[in-house]
Design an enzyme around this catalytic site. Structure first.
Site, short mmCIF file in Angstrom:
data_model
loop_
_atom_site.label_atom_id
_atom_site.label_comp_id
_atom_site.label_asym_id
_atom_site.label_seq_id
_atom_site.Cartn_x
_atom_site.Cartn_y
_atom_site.Cartn_z
N ASN A 36 -14.51 -2.06 -10.82
CA ASN A 36 -13.08 -1.11 -10.53
C ASN A 36 -12.38 -1.24 -12.05
O ASN A 36 -11.19 -0.57 -12.11
CB ASN A 36 -11.96 -1.35 -9.50
CG ASN A 36 -12.54 -0.95 -8.26
OD1 ASN A 36 -13.37 0.03 -8.06
ND2 ASN A 36 -12.40 -1.84 -7.15
N HIS A 122 -6.44 4.16 2.80
CA HIS A 122 -6.81 2.58 3.04
C HIS A 122 -6.72 2.09 4.10
O HIS A 122 -5.93 2.31 4.73
CB HIS A 122 -6.50 1.86 1.76
CG HIS A 122 -7.13 0.71 1.36
ND1 HIS A 122 -6.71 -0.33 1.80
CD2 HIS A 122 -8.14 0.36 0.62
CE1 HIS A 122 -7.42 -1.43 1.30
NE2 HIS A 122 -8.23 -0.94 0.65
N GLU A 160 -3.57 9.13 -0.54
CA GLU A 160 -3.64 8.51 -1.62
C GLU A 160 -3.87 9.26 -3.06
O GLU A 160 -4.29 10.62 -2.69
CB GLU A 160 -5.16 7.58 -1.61
CG GLU A 160 -4.98 6.48 -0.39
CD GLU A 160 -6.36 5.95 -0.29
OE1 GLU A 160 -7.22 5.76 -1.31
OE2 GLU A 160 -6.67 5.22 0.82
N SER A 164 -10.60 6.26 -2.27
CA SER A 164 -11.44 5.05 -2.76
C SER A 164 -12.79 5.21 -2.68
O SER A 164 -13.81 4.47 -3.43
CB SER A 164 -10.94 3.55 -2.34
OG SER A 164 -10.97 3.65 -0.85
N ASP A 189 -0.42 6.13 -2.58
CA ASP A 189 -1.06 4.85 -2.96
C ASP A 189 -1.89 5.44 -4.07
O ASP A 189 -2.97 6.07 -4.05
CB ASP A 189 -1.88 4.36 -1.95
CG ASP A 189 -2.68 3.14 -2.38
OD1 ASP A 189 -2.52 2.81 -3.54
OD2 ASP A 189 -3.50 2.73 -1.61
N HIS A 192 -6.29 3.74 -7.54
CA HIS A 192 -7.49 4.10 -8.25
C HIS A 192 -7.16 5.37 -9.25
O HIS A 192 -8.08 5.74 -9.81
CB HIS A 192 -8.65 4.69 -7.31
CG HIS A 192 -9.08 3.67 -6.57
ND1 HIS A 192 -10.10 2.80 -6.82
CD2 HIS A 192 -8.93 3.24 -5.17
CE1 HIS A 192 -10.39 1.97 -5.91
NE2 HIS A 192 -9.74 2.06 -4.82
N LYS A 221 -7.14 -2.74 -11.18
CA LYS A 221 -8.23 -1.66 -11.27
C LYS A 221 -8.29 -1.39 -12.44
O LYS A 221 -8.82 -2.24 -13.54
CB LYS A 221 -8.22 -0.72 -10.05
CG LYS A 221 -8.24 -1.15 -9.03
CD LYS A 221 -8.33 -0.21 -7.58
CE LYS A 221 -8.87 -0.46 -6.22
NZ LYS A 221 -8.09 -1.72 -5.89
#
Length: 372
Positions: A36, A122, A160, A164, A189, A192, A221
């Site tokens: 990541n 997640h 998110e 992910s 969140d 990423h 990440k």
């Protein structure tokens, strides 16, 4: 048979298989598609230097909970930098993204509130909802309506920035509209997205941070280090400091780690950060073109997370093993991590992947496909 033995038996042969990390001197992957480290910052000399210098000052550990002896000026400087970078009133540091998401939901949501969360959020968010006193409901991926139209003022909408496993993004404009329409709190969140996209690497909220009330993210990440944070209003951060068990009863991250993260953010916000994001965008575009040319079954994503879907677990595992045998670290994701029928090879692209190495990779893919 114990419950743990039964769970292990059910899980065997499914989900992720473990890959042991070894020293680069022991093995050299031609390309690592399972990292990541989107901007290639984990080995950046300035960040490593900041870490080493801070170790000489602070030592290797924080020595205690942040409420006792663990909080230092290095932590404070990082929190202040986060508020300036992300345009939020206050920030609070956590040891992991899991702890941050779980801590927010178990501390700040009460039983009078409902939580509406995307189906693909997640596991840390799912656990946080389950361990809170709130009612919660998961809506179909990126389709909060009509579920959210049952919301009352003060309820939570959780999503998110970049998902992910699929690599696609949430519709932040829609989140902002729902927030205004229903007077709900939006939690995002951006694990990423942060660092890898947007102006100064601000991630998913670059085009409108006002849409998000509660922002969580990780430094492990695109920023290449480790740990996580929560950004929110002053009273919400104060509540986390006083009542969040994930924060209070954990040893604080080492000050040297905070110093390394600070150095990483400075690079992410700089011209060098812009250049690395541009390089990443080129790698993403090229990779997607190659998948489309071969008519592979893929998920629409313009982020560093690209997926190759397979009709069966067996096919996905066979391709992954062949690629690893040729020096490409490509991990298979299988149920229950992803829904049944969506087994995949998940590719994480990074800005420092050489173009010639990516071209060679697709030549290998073609050869394997011809022989399978």
């Amino acid at each position: 048979m114990s419950v743990y033995q039964r769970r292990l038996k059910e899980r065997k042969g499914s989900s992720l298989f473990r890959v042991r990390k070894v020293r680069s001197s022991d093995v050299q992957w031609k390309l690592n598609f399972s990292t990541n480290d989107y901007l290639g910052l984990s080995q950046h000399r300035h960040i490593r230097q900041a870490f080493k210098q801070a170790v000489d000052i602070w030592g290797v550990g924080s020595t205690g909970s942040p409420l006792l002896s663990g909080y230092s000026s290095a932590h404070q400087e990082l929190e202040e930098l986060l508020t300036d970078w992300l345009g939020k009133p206050r920030a609070l540091l956590f040891n992991s993204g899991f702890a941050a998401n779980h801590g927010v939901l178990t501390t700040l949501v009460d039983k009078q509130q409902k939580v509406f969360a995307d189906k693909l959020v997640h596991a840390s968010i799912i656990d946080g909802m389950q361990h809170s006193e709130a009612q919660f409901k998961r809506y179909p991926h990126n389709q909060p309506l009509p579920v959210v139209d049952k919301a009352n003022a003060g309820d939570w909408l959780v999503t998110e920035g970049v998902f992910s496993m699929d690599g696609d993004a949430c519709d932040l404009k829609l989140m902002a509209s729902l927030k205004q329409q229903f007077d709900i709190k939006v939690m995002l969140d951006d694990a990423h997205g942060l660092g890898a996209y947007g102006s100064e690497g601000r991630g998913s909220t670059s085009s409108g941070s006002d849409a998000v009330d509660m922002l969580t993210g990780t430094f492990g990440k695109a920023l290449g280090v480790g740990g996580a944070f929560v950004c929110a209003k002053d009273d919400e951060i104060e509540s986390l400091i006083q009542f969040c068990r994930d924060y209070i009863y954990s040893t604080a991250m080492p000050p040297a780690q905070a110093a390394a993260i600070k150095s990483s953010i400075e690079i992410v916000r700089s011209a060098e950060g812009d250049e690395r994001r541009e390089q990443l965008a080129h790698r993403i575009q090229y990779f997607r073109e190659q998948m489309k040319q071969r008519n592979l079954k893929i998920i629409d994503s313009n982020t560093a997370i690209q997926t190759w879907l397979f009709d069966s677990d067996t096919e996905a595992l066979a391709m992954s093993k062949q690629l690893q045998a040729n020096g490409y670290l490509c991990s298979v994701i299988r149920p229950p991590t992803v829904p049944v029928g969506t087994s995949r090879i998940r590719f994480s692209l990074t800005s420092n992947m050489p173009q010639v190495a990516l071209e060679s990779f697709w030549q290998v893919v073609d050869r394997i496909r011809d022989n399978l």
